[in-house]
Each structure stands twice: as C-alpha cells, then as structure tokens.
Design a protein around this motif. Sequence first.
Motif, PDB file in Angstrom:
ATOM      1  N   SER A   1       6.100  -6.457  -8.093  1.00 16.59           N
ATOM      2  CA  SER A   1       6.726  -7.666  -7.573  1.00 16.59           C
ATOM      3  C   SER A   1       5.683  -8.629  -7.018  1.00 16.59           C
ATOM      4  O   SER A   1       5.769  -9.855  -7.225  1.00 16.59           O
ATOM      5  CB  SER A   1       7.739  -7.301  -6.483  1.00 16.59           C
ATOM      6  N   ILE A   2       4.689  -8.106  -6.327  1.00 17.06           N
ATOM      7  CA  ILE A   2       3.612  -8.940  -5.780  1.00 17.06           C
ATOM      8  C   ILE A   2       2.822  -9.581  -6.923  1.00 17.06           C
ATOM      9  O   ILE A   2       2.515 -10.780  -6.897  1.00 17.06           O
ATOM     10  CB  ILE A   2       2.690  -8.098  -4.877  1.00 17.06           C
TER      11      ILE A   2
ATOM     12  N   LEU B   1      -6.796 -12.508 -11.821  1.00 15.09           N
ATOM     13  CA  LEU B   1      -6.689 -11.320 -10.971  1.00 15.09           C
ATOM     14  C   LEU B   1      -7.459 -10.154 -11.584  1.00 15.09           C
ATOM     15  O   LEU B   1      -8.114  -9.382 -10.877  1.00 15.09           O
ATOM     16  CB  LEU B   1      -5.223 -10.950 -10.768  1.00 15.09           C
ATOM     17  N   MET B   2      -7.393 -10.035 -12.905  1.00 11.58           N
ATOM     18  CA  MET B   2      -8.096  -8.961 -13.609  1.00 11.58           C
ATOM     19  C   MET B   2      -9.606  -9.120 -13.460  1.00 11.58           C
ATOM     20  O   MET B   2     -10.324  -8.146 -13.246  1.00 11.58           O
ATOM     21  CB  MET B   2      -7.688  -8.955 -15.085  1.00 11.58           C
ATOM     22  N   GLU B   3     -10.069 -10.339 -13.564  1.00 10.45           N
ATOM     23  CA  GLU B   3     -11.506 -10.601 -13.413  1.00 10.45           C
ATOM     24  C   GLU B   3     -11.959 -10.295 -11.984  1.00 10.45           C
ATOM     25  O   GLU B   3     -13.026  -9.702 -11.772  1.00 10.45           O
ATOM     26  CB  GLU B   3     -11.811 -12.051 -13.770  1.00 10.45           C
TER      27      GLU B   3
ATOM     28  N   GLN C   1      -6.028  -4.384  -4.011  1.00 16.80           N
ATOM     29  CA  GLN C   1      -5.259  -5.207  -3.067  1.00 16.80           C
ATOM     30  C   GLN C   1      -4.585  -4.406  -1.961  1.00 16.80           C
ATOM     31  O   GLN C   1      -4.751  -4.694  -0.789  1.00 16.80           O
ATOM     32  CB  GLN C   1      -4.216  -6.064  -3.801  1.00 16.80           C
ATOM     33  N   LEU C   2      -3.803  -3.384  -2.319  1.00 16.24           N
ATOM     34  CA  LEU C   2      -3.074  -2.599  -1.322  1.00 16.24           C
ATOM     35  C   LEU C   2      -3.119  -1.115  -1.684  1.00 16.24           C
ATOM     36  O   LEU C   2      -3.206  -0.754  -2.859  1.00 16.24           O
ATOM     37  CB  LEU C   2      -1.610  -3.059  -1.242  1.00 16.24           C
TER      38      LEU C   2
ATOM     39  N   GLY D   1      -7.706 -11.303  -4.396  1.00 16.91           N
ATOM     40  CA  GLY D   1      -7.325 -12.711  -4.344  1.00 16.91           C
ATOM     41  C   GLY D   1      -5.835 -12.987  -4.320  1.00 16.91           C
ATOM     42  O   GLY D   1      -5.407 -14.095  -4.642  1.00 16.91           O
ATOM     43  N   MET D   2      -5.043 -11.991  -3.940  1.00 17.63           N
ATOM     44  CA  MET D   2      -3.602 -12.215  -3.825  1.00 17.63           C
ATOM     45  C   MET D   2      -3.289 -12.787  -2.444  1.00 17.63           C
ATOM     46  O   MET D   2      -3.627 -12.169  -1.432  1.00 17.63           O
ATOM     47  CB  MET D   2      -2.844 -10.903  -4.026  1.00 17.63           C
TER      48      MET D   2
END
Length: 223
Positions: free
Chosen positions: A11-12, A27-29, A186-187, A210-211
Amino acid sequence: MEKVSSKQMNSIDNFCIKAIGIPGIVLMENAALKIVKNIDLDKYDKFTIISGVGNNGGDGLAVGRHLSILDKNVDIFVIGDVRKGSKDFGTNYSILRNMNIPIHHILGIEDLKYLQKSIDSSQMIIDSIFGTGLSRKVEGLFERTISTMNKSNNYILSVDIPSGLNSDTGEVLNTCVKADKTITLQLLKKGLVLNEGKKYSGEIIVETIGMPKIAIEKGLRTF
C-alpha cells in the motif's frame, strides 16, 4: 521501530507511485544504491547475483549494474520467465543488455552447474529472488537454486527479505535463503523478527529509499 506487513508495504509503494507520482524505477534505483552502500567494497570483489523477475529481482539487477560500473566482477543469474517480469524489472534487464553485461538464465537443472561454478569463484552471493509478496511454498528449480546457494560458504546478502521467508509470519515456505545480512527497504518487515525469521535473516539493516512520511502514514492506516 515500526514493523509492517506485506499488504501495508504494498500500500505504501502504491501510494508513492500512484498518488504522489514517484516512479517505481526511482525507488528501485534508490534501493540499489543503499544496498551497494552496505557492501564492503574493499573486501569483496567477486559477486554472484541471483534475481527473480519481480521488483525484488529488479533491485538485484540494479545492484549488479552499479557493482559492474565500480569494476567489480559480477555474475548475474535470473530465474523465472522474464516475459512475465514486472515493468521495473524489465527496465533494469534492458539496461544490462544495452550495457553488454552478461545475464545467465536458470531454466533447468543443467544451469545450476554454471551457478555452482560462479559461486565457487565468487566471494559474495546477493539474493534477490523473492520479495515480500511471496506466500506459496518454494519448490522445483527455485528450491534447488536456494539449496545451491545455502550449501556454499560465501557471504550471503539478501535484498529486503531472505527469499523463501514469509514476510508477515517469519515462516519458512519449504526452503529459504540463509542470509548473513538482510538489507530491508524503508521499513522493518514483520517476518524478519518473528519465528524462523531471526535465524534466516542474519544481521538486519533498515535503509530508507525516499518514501515520504505521508505515504507511510497512509499505508499504515490502510490495514
């Protein structure tokens, strides 16, 4: 530290991409660069990367590209049908081909001989076969591939989660990569610290990619 389920993380991701407009490839980079940051480049020169065809595999391909640019010796293996790969996996796959970086495909048992040869001559294995969405048992050629990885004495780094681990429960789905280090993105994923997750994840490092905070808050409230 906040722990998330696979549905919350998805979801994020979706909020970042669809609502905010951050392309998934960005995001992948970011993920690839953070993974490379956690590799001791003075100690390791030869790598074997085994990638699936989803976004986790795309992360691995991007890592391989950056290591190649740094003049490291990198063997990249892909397991799975690339025709069914995710969009961002496909982008990084095409980039590698355009750069004339060899990609080896694991399509049958015979290909495991080439994988074994690569592992025998490398120092680190990077696991990016399955990500957080895995819920089925790992069987067949995937099981054999993971077994080949686990039998080696090489240092194993897993991208986001060891392949074969249930991201929510920490259950091993028949077989699982036994990592020395897991760079989770990220988490913290719940399964990394539950049940067998602790045994298979090794050292766990959480790296942001970077989220923005608004995406994380929205995603956590969804489930």
